[in-house]
Design a protein around this motif. Structure first.
Motif, PDB file in Angstrom:
ATOM      1  N   ALA A   1       0.833  -1.210   0.000  1.00 18.61           N
ATOM      2  CA  ALA A   1       0.000   0.000   0.000  1.00 18.61           C
ATOM      3  C   ALA A   1       0.863   1.254   0.000  1.00 18.61           C
ATOM      4  O   ALA A   1       0.605   2.195  -0.751  1.00 18.61           O
ATOM      5  CB  ALA A   1      -0.938  -0.023   1.204  1.00 18.61           C
ATOM      6  N   LYS A   2       1.913   1.268   0.826  1.00 15.15           N
ATOM      7  CA  LYS A   2       2.797   2.439   0.886  1.00 15.15           C
ATOM      8  C   LYS A   2       3.609   2.590  -0.402  1.00 15.15           C
ATOM      9  O   LYS A   2       3.970   3.699  -0.772  1.00 15.15           O
ATOM     10  CB  LYS A   2       3.720   2.351   2.096  1.00 15.15           C
ATOM     11  N   LYS A   3       3.872   1.486  -1.077  1.00 11.75           N
ATOM     12  CA  LYS A   3       4.569   1.570  -2.364  1.00 11.75           C
ATOM     13  C   LYS A   3       3.672   2.269  -3.393  1.00 11.75           C
ATOM     14  O   LYS A   3       4.140   3.047  -4.216  1.00 11.75           O
ATOM     15  CB  LYS A   3       4.945   0.169  -2.839  1.00 11.75           C
ATOM     16  N   ILE A   4       2.377   1.989  -3.336  1.00 10.72           N
ATOM     17  CA  ILE A   4       1.423   2.616  -4.261  1.00 10.72           C
ATOM     18  C   ILE A   4       1.226   4.092  -3.912  1.00 10.72           C
ATOM     19  O   ILE A   4       1.209   4.945  -4.789  1.00 10.72           O
ATOM     20  CB  ILE A   4       0.065   1.875  -4.234  1.00 10.72           C
ATOM     21  N   GLN A   5       1.065   4.387  -2.622  1.00 11.85           N
ATOM     22  CA  GLN A   5       0.812   5.763  -2.181  1.00 11.85           C
ATOM     23  C   GLN A   5       1.745   6.117  -1.018  1.00 11.85           C
ATOM     24  O   GLN A   5       1.343   6.093   0.145  1.00 11.85           O
ATOM     25  CB  GLN A   5      -0.651   5.929  -1.763  1.00 11.85           C
ATOM     26  N   PRO A   6       2.980   6.439  -1.323  1.00 10.62           N
ATOM     27  CA  PRO A   6       3.965   6.680  -0.265  1.00 10.62           C
ATOM     28  C   PRO A   6       3.669   7.879   0.641  1.00 10.62           C
ATOM     29  O   PRO A   6       4.136   7.919   1.775  1.00 10.62           O
ATOM     30  CB  PRO A   6       5.279   6.888  -1.024  1.00 10.62           C
ATOM     31  N   ALA A   7       2.878   8.834   0.178  1.00 10.90           N
ATOM     32  CA  ALA A   7       2.619  10.031   0.982  1.00 10.90           C
ATOM     33  C   ALA A   7       1.483   9.847   1.987  1.00 10.90           C
ATOM     34  O   ALA A   7       1.325  10.661   2.892  1.00 10.90           O
ATOM     35  CB  ALA A   7       2.311  11.213   0.068  1.00 10.90           C
ATOM     36  N   MET A   8       0.699   8.783   1.850  1.00 10.14           N
ATOM     37  CA  MET A   8      -0.419   8.610   2.780  1.00 10.14           C
ATOM     38  C   MET A   8       0.105   8.235   4.167  1.00 10.14           C
ATOM     39  O   MET A   8       1.162   7.631   4.310  1.00 10.14           O
ATOM     40  CB  MET A   8      -1.397   7.541   2.280  1.00 10.14           C
ATOM     41  N   GLU A   9      -0.659   8.614   5.173  1.00  9.93           N
ATOM     42  CA  GLU A   9      -0.323   8.257   6.548  1.00  9.93           C
ATOM     43  C   GLU A   9      -0.947   6.898   6.860  1.00  9.93           C
ATOM     44  O   GLU A   9      -2.029   6.576   6.372  1.00  9.93           O
ATOM     45  CB  GLU A   9      -0.818   9.320   7.523  1.00  9.93           C
ATOM     46  N   LEU A  10      -0.269   6.137   7.687  1.00 13.85           N
ATOM     47  CA  LEU A  10      -0.662   4.767   7.995  1.00 13.85           C
ATOM     48  C   LEU A  10      -0.879   4.607   9.500  1.00 13.85           C
ATOM     49  O   LEU A  10      -0.040   5.035  10.295  1.00 13.85           O
ATOM     50  CB  LEU A  10       0.431   3.809   7.520  1.00 13.85           C
ATOM     51  N   ILE A  11      -1.999   3.998   9.847  1.00 12.73           N
ATOM     52  CA  ILE A  11      -2.278   3.612  11.227  1.00 12.73           C
ATOM     53  C   ILE A  11      -2.563   2.117  11.197  1.00 12.73           C
ATOM     54  O   ILE A  11      -3.431   1.671  10.439  1.00 12.73           O
ATOM     55  CB  ILE A  11      -3.488   4.377  11.802  1.00 12.73           C
ATOM     56  N   VAL A  12      -1.806   1.342  11.973  1.00 15.06           N
ATOM     57  CA  VAL A  12      -2.005  -0.108  11.975  1.00 15.06           C
ATOM     58  C   VAL A  12      -2.713  -0.522  13.260  1.00 15.06           C
ATOM     59  O   VAL A  12      -2.515   0.072  14.329  1.00 15.06           O
ATOM     60  CB  VAL A  12      -0.678  -0.883  11.785  1.00 15.06           C
ATOM     61  N   ILE A  13      -3.560  -1.546  13.127  1.00 13.03           N
ATOM     62  CA  ILE A  13      -4.311  -2.054  14.265  1.00 13.03           C
ATOM     63  C   ILE A  13      -4.215  -3.576  14.302  1.00 13.03           C
ATOM     64  O   ILE A  13      -4.030  -4.218  13.265  1.00 13.03           O
ATOM     65  CB  ILE A  13      -5.798  -1.622  14.230  1.00 13.03           C
ATOM     66  N   SER A  14      -4.305  -4.127  15.497  1.00 18.09           N
ATOM     67  CA  SER A  14      -4.278  -5.576  15.626  1.00 18.09           C
ATOM     68  C   SER A  14      -4.793  -5.987  16.995  1.00 18.09           C
ATOM     69  O   SER A  14      -4.686  -5.225  17.960  1.00 18.09           O
ATOM     70  CB  SER A  14      -2.857  -6.110  15.441  1.00 18.09           C
ATOM     71  N   GLY A  15      -5.329  -7.172  17.050  1.00 17.28           N
ATOM     72  CA  GLY A  15      -5.746  -7.752  18.315  1.00 17.28           C
ATOM     73  C   GLY A  15      -4.629  -8.532  18.964  1.00 17.28           C
ATOM     74  O   GLY A  15      -4.803  -9.115  20.025  1.00 17.28           O
TER      75      GLY A  15
END
Length: 127
Positions: free
Chosen positions: A70-84
């Motif tokens: 995803a970051k390779k496609i849109q490197p400028a977007m901000e990322l928030i990761v979630i997990s249980g």
């Protein structure tokens, strides 16, 4: 309005995240939700988003692989990761992609709000 995309294989979590906070008051709009990371990547190829919120444990594609693609496609977007899960590999994958934060399920409303404000600050700093 800044555009947000949610990716999680759990439908109820996607639905709950939409209702958890007042997105519009933050200047955010959820433009897409996907349960399948492959479909999410296809969406990202054709549509700009500002913030991606993604689960890290999905059966169709490992979260670390998904967020890197995803970051390779849109490197400028901000990322928030979630997990249980408290899996260090998930945390490391988020750090490698310069994630704003790693949130544990169930999502704490105040922590989500603070993280989204941090993402907005980072987007503002990019401009």
């Amino acid at each position: 309005m800044r555009k947000v995309m949610l990716v999680d294989d759990e439908y109820m979590l996607l639905r709950g995240l939409k209702l958890l906070i007042d997105w519009e008051s933050l200047g955010l709009e959820i433009v897409n939700t996907e349960q399948n990371p492959s479909l999410a990547l296809k969406y990202l190829q054709d549509n700009d988003i500002d913030i991606l919120i993604s689960d890290m444990n999905m059966p169709e594609m490992p979260g670390p692989e998904f967020v890197a693609a995803a970051k390779k496609i849109q490197p400028a977007m901000e990322l928030i990761v979630i997990s249980g899960y408290s899996d260090f590999d998930y945390v490391r994958a988020g750090l490698q992609q310069n994630a704003v934060n790693y949130l544990r399920k169930p999502i704490d409303t105040d922590e989500l709000l603070a993280t989204l404000r941090g993402a907005l600050d980072r987007l503002q700093a990019q401009q």
